[in-house]
Scaffold this motif. Structure first.
Motif, PDB file in Angstrom:
ATOM      1  N   SER A 280       4.573   2.542  -1.480  1.00 22.27           N
ATOM      2  CA  SER A 280       5.066   1.442  -0.645  1.00 22.27           C
ATOM      3  C   SER A 280       5.427   1.968   0.739  1.00 22.27           C
ATOM      4  CB  SER A 280       6.313   0.785  -1.260  1.00 22.27           C
ATOM      5  OG  SER A 280       6.034   0.208  -2.512  1.00 22.27           O
TER       6      SER A 280
ATOM      7  N   GLY B 165      -0.099  -3.979  -7.489  1.00 20.93           N
ATOM      8  CA  GLY B 165       0.495  -3.905  -6.155  1.00 20.93           C
ATOM      9  C   GLY B 165      -0.164  -4.846  -5.165  1.00 20.93           C
TER      10      GLY B 165
ATOM     11  N   GLU C 112       2.045  -4.215   5.385  1.00 29.54           N
ATOM     12  CA  GLU C 112       2.992  -3.992   4.294  1.00 29.54           C
ATOM     13  C   GLU C 112       2.211  -3.577   3.052  1.00 29.54           C
ATOM     14  OE1 GLU C 112       6.183  -3.980   3.779  1.00 29.54           O
ATOM     15  OE2 GLU C 112       7.089  -4.908   5.546  1.00 29.54           O
ATOM     16  N   VAL C 113       2.512  -2.389   2.562  1.00 34.39           N
ATOM     17  CA  VAL C 113       1.924  -1.897   1.310  1.00 34.39           C
ATOM     18  C   VAL C 113       3.048  -1.885   0.273  1.00 34.39           C
ATOM     19  CG1 VAL C 113       0.817   0.062   0.164  1.00 34.39           C
ATOM     20  CG2 VAL C 113       0.218  -0.511   2.535  1.00 34.39           C
ATOM     21  N   LYS C 114       2.858  -2.627  -0.808  1.00 32.14           N
ATOM     22  CA  LYS C 114       3.939  -2.807  -1.772  1.00 32.14           C
ATOM     23  C   LYS C 114       3.526  -2.381  -3.180  1.00 32.14           C
ATOM     24  CE  LYS C 114       6.256  -6.552   0.733  1.00 32.14           C
ATOM     25  NZ  LYS C 114       6.895  -7.880   0.637  1.00 32.14           N
ATOM     26  N   SER C 115       4.126  -1.298  -3.632  1.00 31.76           N
ATOM     27  CA  SER C 115       4.009  -0.821  -5.015  1.00 31.76           C
ATOM     28  C   SER C 115       2.555  -0.692  -5.480  1.00 31.76           C
ATOM     29  CB  SER C 115       4.772  -1.762  -5.964  1.00 31.76           C
ATOM     30  OG  SER C 115       6.123  -1.866  -5.578  1.00 31.76           O
TER      31      SER C 115
ATOM     32  N   ASN D  83       2.671   3.966  -7.338  1.00 27.76           N
ATOM     33  CA  ASN D  83       3.758   3.137  -6.807  1.00 27.76           C
ATOM     34  C   ASN D  83       4.044   3.436  -5.337  1.00 27.76           C
ATOM     35  OD1 ASN D  83       5.644   1.060  -7.282  1.00 27.76           O
ATOM     36  ND2 ASN D  83       7.298   2.553  -7.459  1.00 27.76           N
TER      37      ASN D  83
END
Length: 227
Positions: A27, A62, A5-8, A25
């Motif tokens: 995601s 992030g 999971e890559v978030k922001s 940013n």
């Protein structure tokens, strides 16, 4: 639940008027066993993204989660151990140790962790990689394709949850490139390993399960490739 999971994620180099925003940013998520290709022009941010996912560099903001673990909340020593056990890296330049044989190069990450290699799995890898007859050879005695297969074996030997491949076919001819991609696809299907591959070659990217494109620091998900 996604394995990755890559978030922001944002990454800025420099400050003030000289600041360069390499990632903006970004995601996305990748489920277990999926083979994802990331394409983009030189300087687009795709290699920066790979470094963020592999925790080789830290984002300006992030989060990255690998198998539910927040990598950027770990202390350096814990992150080093986690990365060694859970992330396999394949580089364009092979990065083999010239003084070690094929077998020794492959099992090196296991020995680095003060463990003993699983002999059955090692033999299986050598067979799949077509390196059994070359196990006692040194890198200088191998072709480019064979060296890249050794690098793949080294990435697979710890059975990592995630494999990050940075232009793994960049130094190979078309036949060896096809063989390397076939090995990566086999790893994702047979061993259920999640693969994130950076490539500038769009035809190679189309062999993956899904294609992401990074352009000027932003990401576009083109979805599943056609079977």
């Amino acid at each position: 639940m996604n394995l990755l999971e890559v978030k922001s994620i944002c990454k800025t180099y420099g400050s003030g008027e000289a600041a360069v925003q390499a990632l903006k940013n970004v995601s996305f998520g990748v489920p277990k066993g999926e083979f994802v290709a990331v394409v983009g022009e030189s300087g687009s941010g795709k290699s920066t993204l790979l470094n963020m996912v592999g925790a080789l560099d830290t984002p300006t903001s992030g989060k990255v989660f690998i198998d539910g673990n927040d990598t950027f909340s770990m202390k350096d020593n814990a992150l080093t151990v986690f990365r060694r056990r859970n992330v396999g890296f394949i580089f364009q330049a092979f990065n083999l140790i010239s003084e070690l044989t094929v077998e020794q190069n492959i099992i090196f990450p296991v020995l680095l962790d003060y463990q003993k290699p699983n002999k059955k799995y090692l033999e299986e890898l050598l067979t799949v990689l077509n390196l059994k007859e070359r196990r006692n050879h040194f890198p200088s005695q191998l072709s480019g394709g064979q060296q890249q297969r050794v690098a793949i074996g080294r990435a697979l030997i710890t059975r990592p949850a995630l494999i990050l491949a940075d232009e793994p076919t960049g130094n190979l001819d078309s036949q060896n490139s096809s063989e390397v991609i076939a090995l990566l696809k086999q790893a994702s299907k047979k061993y259920e390993q999640t693969i994130l591959m950076i490539t500038h070659n769009r035809s190679i990217a189309q062999t993956a399960d899904r294609v992401l494109q990074v352009s000027d620091g932003t990401l576009t998900d083109f979805g599943r490739c056609r079977e």
